[in-house]
Design an enzyme around this catalytic site. Structure first.
Site, PDB file in Angstrom:
ATOM      1  N   GLU A   1      50.529  17.048 -33.827  1.00  0.00           N
ATOM      2  CA  GLU A   1      49.816  16.992 -35.112  1.00  0.00           C
ATOM      3  C   GLU A   1      50.099  18.183 -36.032  1.00  0.00           C
ATOM      4  O   GLU A   1      49.169  18.817 -36.542  1.00  0.00           O
ATOM      5  CB  GLU A   1      48.308  16.812 -34.856  1.00  0.00           C
TER       6      GLU A   1
ATOM      7  N   GLU B   1      49.494   6.868 -28.048  1.00  0.00           N
ATOM      8  CA  GLU B   1      48.017   6.865 -27.974  1.00  0.00           C
ATOM      9  C   GLU B   1      47.465   5.566 -28.568  1.00  0.00           C
ATOM     10  O   GLU B   1      46.545   5.578 -29.388  1.00  0.00           O
ATOM     11  CB  GLU B   1      47.438   8.091 -28.713  1.00  0.00           C
TER      12      GLU B   1
HETATM   13  O1  9MR Z   1      40.330  11.192 -26.562  1.00  0.00           O
HETATM   14  C1  9MR Z   1      40.166  12.585 -26.739  1.00  0.00           C
HETATM   15  C2  9MR Z   1      38.700  12.940 -26.786  1.00  0.00           C
HETATM   16  O2  9MR Z   1      38.075  12.657 -25.543  1.00  0.00           O
HETATM   17  C3  9MR Z   1      38.527  14.410 -27.137  1.00  0.00           C
HETATM   18  O3  9MR Z   1      37.153  14.685 -27.348  1.00  0.00           O
HETATM   19  C4  9MR Z   1      39.316  14.739 -28.389  1.00  0.00           C
HETATM   20  C5  9MR Z   1      39.284  16.226 -28.678  1.00  0.00           C
HETATM   21  O4  9MR Z   1      39.974  16.943 -27.703  1.00  0.00           O
HETATM   22  O5  9MR Z   1      40.674  14.366 -28.254  1.00  0.00           O
HETATM   23  C6  9MR Z   1      40.842  13.001 -28.019  1.00  0.00           C
HETATM   24  O6  9MR Z   1      42.237  12.751 -27.912  1.00  0.00           O
HETATM   25  C7  9MR Z   1      43.020  13.040 -29.075  1.00  0.00           C
HETATM   26  C8  9MR Z   1      44.391  13.456 -28.607  1.00  0.00           C
HETATM   27  O7  9MR Z   1      44.280  14.544 -27.739  1.00  0.00           O
HETATM   28  C9  9MR Z   1      45.285  13.801 -29.788  1.00  0.00           C
HETATM   29  N1  9MR Z   1      45.349  12.726 -30.733  1.00  0.00           N
HETATM   30  C10 9MR Z   1      44.082  12.178 -31.190  1.00  0.00           C
HETATM   31  C11 9MR Z   1      43.230  11.801 -29.975  1.00  0.00           C
HETATM   32  C12 9MR Z   1      41.922  11.199 -30.447  1.00  0.00           C
HETATM   33  O8  9MR Z   1      41.187  12.169 -31.162  1.00  0.00           O
END
Ligand code: 9MR
Length: 373
Positions: free
Chosen positions: A158, A263
């Protein structure tokens, strides 16, 4: 009566019958065996045995897993010189035990960055040299621990905004654009055999697409290795534009990199935000939680039809798409139940809350007479 007490012939017949049923029920990993790896993000409830539904889905249907949270900087490296390995070790052991292609997520990311990482004891940003040293140490220590077990890493996550500009993260503020090539250099030095990925959401957006194509071509021209561009693919009922999405796959492939869908999920609820940035959350409003007791049939049909179209896109580009990973297993455990609003009942994944495969994919599996089952 216990199976072992039955006359041998009856016991063998029963065993044979159950094996045969098992074999005839197609699985996702068999269905897509000639196309791409098929994966899911898993969390610590799953790894610790507290989500048996997810466990059986993953062991039966998937051949790849990614760490949903346990390898993020604030989890694995909470203080300078202090690493917390228990969860990541358990995640990797689970993957090794189940013979999965294991993906590490994520090494350099502005979000869930341990608060100490970019600052000194007064809270001011550290110098460029100090940040480089911290990045090198973090990347080297984490990658070295799992050398030979992890297939590939989301090295940078990101980093680019929707308009194609660099995100003003601490990494960017301190090191400028250079932080990305540096991260790939450190990652390659740490484990030359691990695949290295750059990953982001909103990858259909033309300005973002062009920025990534430029960035990856530039890194390659400097002799750096980037194995795949990851398109997170958090989708909704009115985004992304599928034409733009497909154009991005083609543009990313033009760099010579593989493309990974890293994802995948699709919100079935009214869109509040197209971002996957967890800081973009909103307060609870029942208007945005319209189906707490189940998805109406017409919405479910539309969701299934959109997901089916997306699957067609993936298959059209299976020559360059080497992995498709869903961001979770069943609807009950998805991050989307809490984003962008806490307490929503969401329906974004391939399996419903009862761990049944959603109709669009079940139909594909049932009708795939020409495919391996
Ligand atoms: O699914 C993840 C969630 O449980 C966490 O709270 C969040 C923050 O760390 O991150 C989510 O996963 C993210 C991923 O790491 C990066 N891309 C976006 C995903 C959804 O926010």
């Amino acid at each position: 009566m216990k199976l072992s007490l039955l006359p041998l012939s009856v016991a063998s017949l029963l065993t044979l019958a159950s094996c045969a049923t098992e074999k005839q029920t197609p699985t996702l990993k068999d269905h897509f065996a000639d196309d791409f790896l098929i994966g899911a993000a898993i969390n610590m409830n799953h790894v610790k045995g507290l989500d048996p539904g997810s466990d059986s889905i993953v062991r039966r249907h998937f051949n790849s897993i990614v760490a949903e949270n346990c390898m993020k900087c604030e989890e694995i490296h909470p203080a300078e010189g202090t690493y917390f390995w228990d969860d990541a070790d358990a995640f990797v052991d689970y993957g090794v035990r189940n013979n999965m292609a294991i993906i590490g997520h994520t090494l350099i990311w502005h979000s869930q960055l341990a608060p100490w990482f970019p600052v000194d004891s007064t809270g001011a940003y550290v110098s460029a040299d100090v940040l480089k040293e911290r990045m090198r140490d973090h990347i080297t220590t984490v990658m070295t621990r799992y050398k030979g077990k992890i297939k590939g890493w989301d090295v940078v996550n990101e980093a680019i905004e929707g308009d194609g500009s660099y995100r003003k993260s601490p990494f960017y503020e301190i090191l400028g654009e250079e932080f990305i090539p540096l991260a790939f250099q450190y990652a390659h030095e740490a484990d030359p055999d691990a695949e290295l990925y750059i990953n982001d959401y909103g990858m259909n957006m033309p300005a973002k697409r062009e920025a990534y194509v430029r960035l990856v071509n530039d890194m390659k021209s400097k002799g750096l290795r980037v194995d795949a561009i990851g398109m997170q693919s958090h989708m909704g009922m009115d985004y992304p534009d599928f034409k733009e999405f497909e154009e991005s796959i083609e543009a990313f492939a033009s760099t010579g990199c593989n493309v990974m869908i890293t994802e995948w999920d699709m919100s079935a609820l009214p869109t509040i935000s197209r971002s996957a940035n967890v800081s973009d959350s909103v307060v609870y409003n029942t208007l945005f939680n319209p189906y707490p007791d189940g998805l109406p049939a017409d919405i479910a049909d539309r969701w299934n039809s959109r997901m089916d179209s997306v699957t067609d896109i993936f298959l059209r580009h299976k020559d360059v798409i080497t992995r498709v990973t869903a961001w979770g297993t069943h609807d009950g455990m998805s991050w989307k139940n809490d984003f962008p609003m806490k307490g929503r009942v969401e329906y974004p994944l391939l399996f419903d809350r009862d761990c049944n495969l959603k109709p669009f994919m079940q139909n594909r599996l049932d009708n795939a007479s020409d495919r391996q089952i």
